[in-house]
Write a protein that holds these residues in place. Structure first.
Motif, PDB file in Angstrom:
ATOM      1  N   UNK A  34       0.850  -1.187   0.000  1.00 30.93           N
ATOM      2  CA  UNK A  34       0.000   0.000   0.000  1.00 30.93           C
ATOM      3  C   UNK A  34       0.888   1.241   0.000  1.00 30.93           C
ATOM      4  N   UNK A  36       0.673   5.160   1.196  1.00 27.93           N
ATOM      5  CA  UNK A  36      -0.104   6.058   2.059  1.00 27.93           C
ATOM      6  C   UNK A  36       0.732   7.313   2.283  1.00 27.93           C
ATOM      7  N   UNK A  38       1.163  11.322   4.224  1.00 29.09           N
ATOM      8  CA  UNK A  38       0.760  12.137   5.376  1.00 29.09           C
ATOM      9  C   UNK A  38       1.382  13.520   5.226  1.00 29.09           C
ATOM     10  N   UNK A  42      -1.074  16.557   9.287  1.00 31.11           N
ATOM     11  CA  UNK A  42      -2.346  16.038   8.787  1.00 31.11           C
ATOM     12  C   UNK A  42      -2.468  14.540   9.009  1.00 31.11           C
ATOM     13  N   UNK A  43      -3.590  14.004   8.568  1.00 30.78           N
ATOM     14  CA  UNK A  43      -3.851  12.591   8.731  1.00 30.78           C
ATOM     15  C   UNK A  43      -3.285  11.748   7.608  1.00 30.78           C
ATOM     16  N   UNK A  44      -3.577  10.463   7.698  1.00 33.18           N
ATOM     17  CA  UNK A  44      -3.114   9.509   6.696  1.00 33.18           C
ATOM     18  C   UNK A  44      -4.074   9.498   5.520  1.00 33.18           C
ATOM     19  N   UNK A  46      -4.741   7.152   1.994  1.00 32.71           N
ATOM     20  CA  UNK A  46      -4.414   6.031   1.139  1.00 32.71           C
ATOM     21  C   UNK A  46      -4.378   6.477  -0.315  1.00 32.71           C
ATOM     22  N   UNK A  94       4.557   6.787   2.728  1.00 29.62           N
ATOM     23  CA  UNK A  94       4.830   5.493   3.332  1.00 29.62           C
ATOM     24  C   UNK A  94       4.442   4.365   2.390  1.00 29.62           C
ATOM     25  N   UNK A 107       5.019  -1.174   8.209  1.00 25.60           N
ATOM     26  CA  UNK A 107       5.193   0.099   7.508  1.00 25.60           C
ATOM     27  C   UNK A 107       6.673   0.380   7.269  1.00 25.60           C
ATOM     28  N   UNK A 108       6.959   1.016   6.144  1.00 23.45           N
ATOM     29  CA  UNK A 108       8.296   1.539   5.930  1.00 23.45           C
ATOM     30  C   UNK A 108       8.523   2.749   6.823  1.00 23.45           C
ATOM     31  N   UNK A 109       9.734   3.263   6.790  1.00 23.19           N
ATOM     32  CA  UNK A 109      10.078   4.367   7.674  1.00 23.19           C
ATOM     33  C   UNK A 109       9.569   5.711   7.161  1.00 23.19           C
TER      34      UNK A 109
ATOM     35  N   UNK B  89      -5.340   6.463  14.377  1.00 20.96           N
ATOM     36  CA  UNK B  89      -6.066   6.582  13.118  1.00 20.96           C
ATOM     37  C   UNK B  89      -6.877   5.321  12.873  1.00 20.96           C
ATOM     38  N   UNK B 103      -9.386  11.055  10.183  1.00 18.65           N
ATOM     39  CA  UNK B 103      -8.531  12.221  10.315  1.00 18.65           C
ATOM     40  C   UNK B 103      -7.551  12.153  11.477  1.00 18.65           C
TER      41      UNK B 103
END
Lengths: 117, 110
Positions: A34, A36, A38, A42-44, A46, A94, A107-109, B89, B103
């Motif tokens: 995936x 993603x 950010x 802010x938020x994540x 996709x 990410x 997750x990657x860094x 999240x 969010x």
């Protein structure tokens, strides 16, 4: 098991950027990667996924036509390329390992992409 | 698709319980039992804490639990500890191979 991403990038508006993600230690061949992002504070969000074995891809509607994700299965490396960069594309990008295209288990860094003139 | 709705902040004292909500629609949270929760510390990558509404990956304390009712999902943290202070999240499958995130909620341990 781990995901190792490429280093930070600084790009001009209108340019393209490619972020790479190398997966190691995963024995299940039918996994997904995936993508993603950010934005700062802010938020994540996709963006897309790609399937390791078949190379099948799927993109969030807002990124279709501007984002492309590819893979080299022989070296378990995945790439995400975004064109037509704008300042609001500045974000940490990410990659994440998933066995179903839904749950991001590892997750990657993260890779910081800065778009600035 | 709009992001799932989470409260910007939540807080509790050590030892207390706190519940964070994640509200979607009948096309995402309400339609599928594919809600996940991620914990993120500042400057770090997210970490999976809950998947498929209530399942915990190995290594995640059982103080963390997930549930769902209608179009809303919930993350409950019991016995709050200082190290639980982070951003949380939610995400949900939204059909036709799409994924959507909330969010985010900043959890503060008072």
């Amino acid at each position: 098991v781990q995901l190792e991403q490429s280093g930070a990038e600084v790009k001009r508006p209108g340019a393209s950027v490619k972020v790479s993600c190398k997966a190691s230690g995963y024995t299940f061949t039918g996994y997904y990667i995936l993508w993603v992002r950010q934005a700062p504070g802010q938020g994540l969000e996709w963006m897309a996924w790609i399937k390791h074995d078949s190379g099948a891809t799927h993109y969030a509607q807002r990124f279709r036509g501007r984002v492309s994700t590819t893979r080299d299965p022989s070296i378990s490396t995945f790439n995400m390329e975004m064109s037509g960069l704008r300042s609001d594309d500045s974000a940490v990008y990410y990659c994440a390992y998933s066995e179903d295209g839904i749950v991001a288990r590892d997750w990657g860094q993260g890779t910081l992409v800065t778009v600035s003139s | 698709q709009s992001a799932l709705t989470q409260p910007p902040s939540a807080s509790g004292s050590p030892g207390q319980s706190v519940t964070i909500s994640c509200t979607g629609t009948s096309s995402d949270v309400g339609a599928f039992d594919y809600v996940s929760w991620y914990q993120q510390y500042p400057g770090k990558a997210p970490k999976l804490f809950i998947y498929d509404v209530f399942k915990r990956p190995s290594g995640v304390p059982d103080r963390f639990s997930g549930s769902k009712s209608g179009n809303a999902a919930f993350l409950t943290v019991s016995g709050l500890r200082a190290e639980d202070e982070a951003d949380y999240y939610c995400s949900s499958y939204a059909g036709t191979n799409n994924l959507i995130f909330g969010g985010g909620t900043k959890l503060t341990v008072l």
